[in-house]
Design an enzyme around this catalytic site. Structure first.
Site, PDB file in Angstrom:
ATOM      1  N   GLU A 339      -4.287   1.064   1.952  1.00  0.00           N
ATOM      2  CA  GLU A 339      -3.012   1.671   2.338  1.00  0.00           C
ATOM      3  C   GLU A 339      -3.167   3.088   2.892  1.00  0.00           C
ATOM      4  O   GLU A 339      -2.366   3.976   2.579  1.00  0.00           O
ATOM      5  CB  GLU A 339      -2.062   1.695   1.131  1.00  0.00           C
ATOM      6  CG  GLU A 339      -1.752   0.302   0.624  1.00  0.00           C
ATOM      7  CD  GLU A 339      -0.959   0.305  -0.685  1.00  0.00           C
ATOM      8  OE1 GLU A 339       0.006  -0.453  -0.785  1.00  0.00           O
ATOM      9  OE2 GLU A 339      -1.337   1.047  -1.611  1.00  0.00           O
TER      10      GLU A 339
HETATM   11  C1  ACM Z   1      -3.479  -2.026  -3.772  1.00  0.00           C
HETATM   12  O1  ACM Z   1      -2.799  -2.779  -4.504  1.00  0.00           O
HETATM   13  N1  ACM Z   1      -2.903  -1.042  -3.117  1.00  0.00           N
HETATM   14  C2  ACM Z   1      -4.904  -2.224  -3.619  1.00  0.00           C
END
Ligand code: ACM
Length: 528
Positions: A339
Site C-alpha cells: 500500500e
Molecule cells: C496489508 O494487509 N496491508 C498487507
C-alpha cells in the site's frame, strides 16, 4: 437340566457384559488412537487398542546427555505437572528405561520429512516413545502428546486422573516448511507477556514462524539505538491516541529467545516505504521537505512515504536492518512494501531493489507483501500473497517463492460475521469454514505447491486492544491455518475437521482462551 442351566447363564452373561461396558464407559478409557482429535491432523495414525497411563511415578527420559534434549523433556514435564500434580522427573538415559516411562530420543532421519520437523510416536501399554531426526521434530511431537491426553491436562490447577493415552503409532511431518502467524504490535502495542502467550498458541498447533509487524504509521515499536527518537517519539501513541509503547532491545531479545525455545523463528517487519509516518514524525530529515510530520492515530492507509531520493533514507534503513538483524537469528527480514500509494511506482521499484540489497548485506533473506513483485526480486526473496494474485504470478515468474496469506481466507482480523465486535471486514467475513476450506496450491493459477513456502495468518490490530480480543480473533481460526500448513490437502475435509475442532473447545476452556463459538461447530465444553 442342561438346557435350564444354559437359560440361566445367558442372562448372567448379558448382565456381565453390560457391567463391563458400564465400567469402561464410566472410566472413559481411550482405546482408539485414530479417533483422537489431533490438530493438525497427523499424516498417519495406527491404533492398537491398548493405552499408556501417566502415573505419579512416571519419569521422562531423554536418550543421551544433550542439554537441548533435556530442555524438551522439561518443557513436557512443565506442561503436564500442574494438572497431574505428578513430579515427572526428567532424566538422561543410555538405554531403554523400561516399563511406565516416557522416552524422547533423536533417531536417524525420517525419509519423508521435508524440513526436519517430522516425528514418530510409539505408544504401548508399557511405554510412550517419541523419536525424531531433530529437536524441532521432538518438540512438535510433544504437542501431539499434549493433545492425546484429556483436555484437563492443560489446566493450571490439579485435576483428577486417570491420565490415559490410547496406544498405537503416529508418523507425522509437515506439508509446508513455513507455518506462521503475524501479530501487528504497531496499531496497538502488546507487551512481552502477550507475545509470549501468542507464541504458546503457535507452538500448540505446531506453527514455526512468528511475524512481528513492528512499525506502521501509528507507532514504531522496536528500540533502535542509533535512531532513539523512533521509539521515544514514534512509539508514544497508537490508534485511538492511547500511550502506545515499544520493545527495548532486551525485551525483543527475550521474545526471540522464547520463540526459539518453542522452535519458532521470529520474522521482524519494518514496513516501508509507505506505512512510515511514525518514523517521519520522529526524524524531520527523513521527509523530502525536511519537516517532521505529526503523529497519527487514525486507521487510514497509503498517505506516508520515506523520501526515496535522499541518501539519509538508506543510512536510516541500513541502521535499522542492521540493529534488528543482529538480534534476530532467523534468516528473514520482512520489508513490508504494501500500500505504498504515496510513492510513485518509478520510485518504489528502485527502492525495493536497494532495500533487498541492504537486507542481504546483513545476511537476511527478504520477505515483502505481494506488491514487491513489481520490482526485480532477488532469487531468494519471498512475496507474501495477500491481495493481488497477479503479483504472486509475477514473483513466481522471477523465480521467487510465495507465502500464502489471502486476506479473504487467512486474515484473522476479519470479522467472522456481522455480529463480531472486533476486527474489520474489508476482505469479507471470514467464518471458520472459510478460513479452513482452501488449498494454498490451488489458489492462484500458475502458482503451484513447489512455488509456495507455506501459509501465514496475519492479525492486524486497528481495533484490537487487549489479549482477550486477540484470543477471540485467533481462536479457532489459527488451528485451521495451522492444519492447512501441516496436513496434505487431500487429507483435509471440513466436515471431518469441524468435529475434531469441536473437541478442542474443552482445550480452549482448559487454557482459559476466549474463543469464538462458531455456530458451524458443535463445541465440547469442559465440565468442571
Ligand atoms: C496489508 O494487509 N496491508 C498487507
Amino acid at each position: 437340566m442342561y438346557y435350564k442351566k444354559q437359560k440361566q447363564i445367558v442372562p448372567l452373561l448379558i448382565l456381565a457384559v453390560a457391567m463391563m461396558i458400564q465400567v469402561s464407559c464410566t472410566k472413559q478409557e481411550p482405546s482408539d488412537l485414530s479417533a483422537e482429535s489431533i490438530i493438525p491432523k497427523p499424516v498417519s495414525v495406527v491404533s492398537t487398542g491398548d493405552y499408556f497411563t501417566l502415573r505419579s511415578n512416571t519419569d521422562i527420559y531423554v536418550m543421551g546427555e544433550s542439554s537441548e534434549l533435556l530442555d524438551i523433556g522439561h518443557y513436557l514435564a512443565d506442561r503436564l505437572r500442574p494438572s497431574t500434580g505428578y513430579s515427572l522427573n526428567v532424566k538422561s538415559t543410555s538405554g531403554d528405561p523400561g516399563r511406565g516411562s516416557i522416552l524422547l530420543a533423536i533417531e536417524g532421519s525420517s525419509g519423508a520429512d521435508i524440513n526436519s520437523e517430522g516425528y514418530e510416536l510409539s505408544i504401548t501399554g508399557k511405554q510412550l516413545r517419541l523419536t525424531a531426526a531433530t529437536h524441532a521434530g521432538l518438540f512438535r511431537g510433544v504437542q501431539t502428546i499434549r493433545q492425546l491426553l484429556p483436555a484437563r491436562i492443560e489446566m493450571a490447577e490439579r485435576q483428577e486422573g486417570p491420565w490415559k493415552i490410547a496406544s498405537g503409532t503416529i508418523s507425522d511431518y509437515p506439508e509446508y516448511s513455513y507455518r506462521g502467524a503475524m501479530l501487528d504490535v504497531a496499531r496497538h502495542f502488546f507487551g512481552v507477556d502477550d507475545v509470549r502467550r501468542f507464541i504458546d498458541f503457535l507452538a500448540y498447533y505446531k506453527m514455526n514462524r512468528l511475524h512481528l509487524h513492528l512499525s506502521d504509521d501509528q507507532g514504531w515499536r522496536i528500540e533502535i539505538k542509533s535512531w532513539p527518537n523512533l521509539t521515544l517519539h514514534g512509539g508514544s501513541t497508537e490508534v485511538g491516541g492511547g500511550p502506545g509503547g515499544f520493545f527495548t532491545q532486551e525485551q525483543y531479545r527475550a521474545i526471540v529467545d522464547y520463540a526459539e525455545e518453542n522452535y519458532i523463528t521470529v520474522v521482524p517487519e519494518i514496513d516501508m516505504p509507505g506505512h512510515t509516518n511514525s518514523a517521519l514524525a520522529s526524524y524531520a530529515e527523513l521527509n523530502c521537505d525536511g519537516r517532521a510530520t505529526e503523529l497519527y492515530t487514525g486507521i487510514e492507509v497509503g498517505f506516508s512515504s520515506l523520501c526515496i531520493d535522499k541518501e539519509i533514507t538508506y543510512k536510516f534503513i541500513d541502521d535499522v536492518i542492521r540493529e534488528i538483524s543482529e538480534m534476530t537469528p532467523g534468516p528473514y527480514f520482512h520489508i513490508g512494501g504494501d500500500e505504498s500509494h504515496a510513492t510513485k511506482l518509478s520510485d518504489y521499484i528502485p527502492f525495493v531493489e536497494r532495500v533487498q540489497e541492504i537486507a542481504a548485506s546483513h545476511g537476511k533473506q527478504c520477505i515483502g507483501w505481494d506488491e514487491i513483485a513489481n520490482a526485480k526480486l532477488k532469487p531468494n526473496s519471498i512475496a507474501q500473497n495477500w491481495a493481488n494474485p497477479r503479483n504472486a504470478v509475477k514473483a513466481v515468474e522471477q523465480g521467487a517463492k510465495i507465502l500464502m496469506s489471502p486476506s479473504s481466507k487467512a486474515y484473522i482480523d476479519m470479522k467472522y460475521d456481522k455480529t463480531t465486535k472486533y476486527g474489520l471486514q474489508w476482505a469479507g467475513f471470514v467464518e471458520v469454514d472459510v478460513s479452513y476450506n482452501w488449498d494454498p496450491a490451488a489458489l492462484v493459477p500458475g502458482v503451484g505447491k513447489d512455488d509456495i513456502v507455506g501459509v501465514e495468518s496475519p492479525l492486524w490490530t486497528e481495533n484490537i486492544t487487549n489479549i482477550d480480543e486477540i484470543e477471540y480473533m485467533v481462536f479457532p481460526r489459527l488451528a485451521g491455518i495451522a492444519e492447512i500448513g501441516w496436513t496434505p490437502a487431500e487429507s483435509r475435509k471440513w466436515e471431518e475437521y469441524r468435529t475434531r475442532l469441536g473437541k478442542h473447545g474443552e482445550r480452549f476452556d482448559a487454557m482459559d482462551i476466549n474463543y469464538y463459538k462458531s455456530p458451524l461447530v458443535d463445541w465440547t465444553a469442559l465440565d468442571e
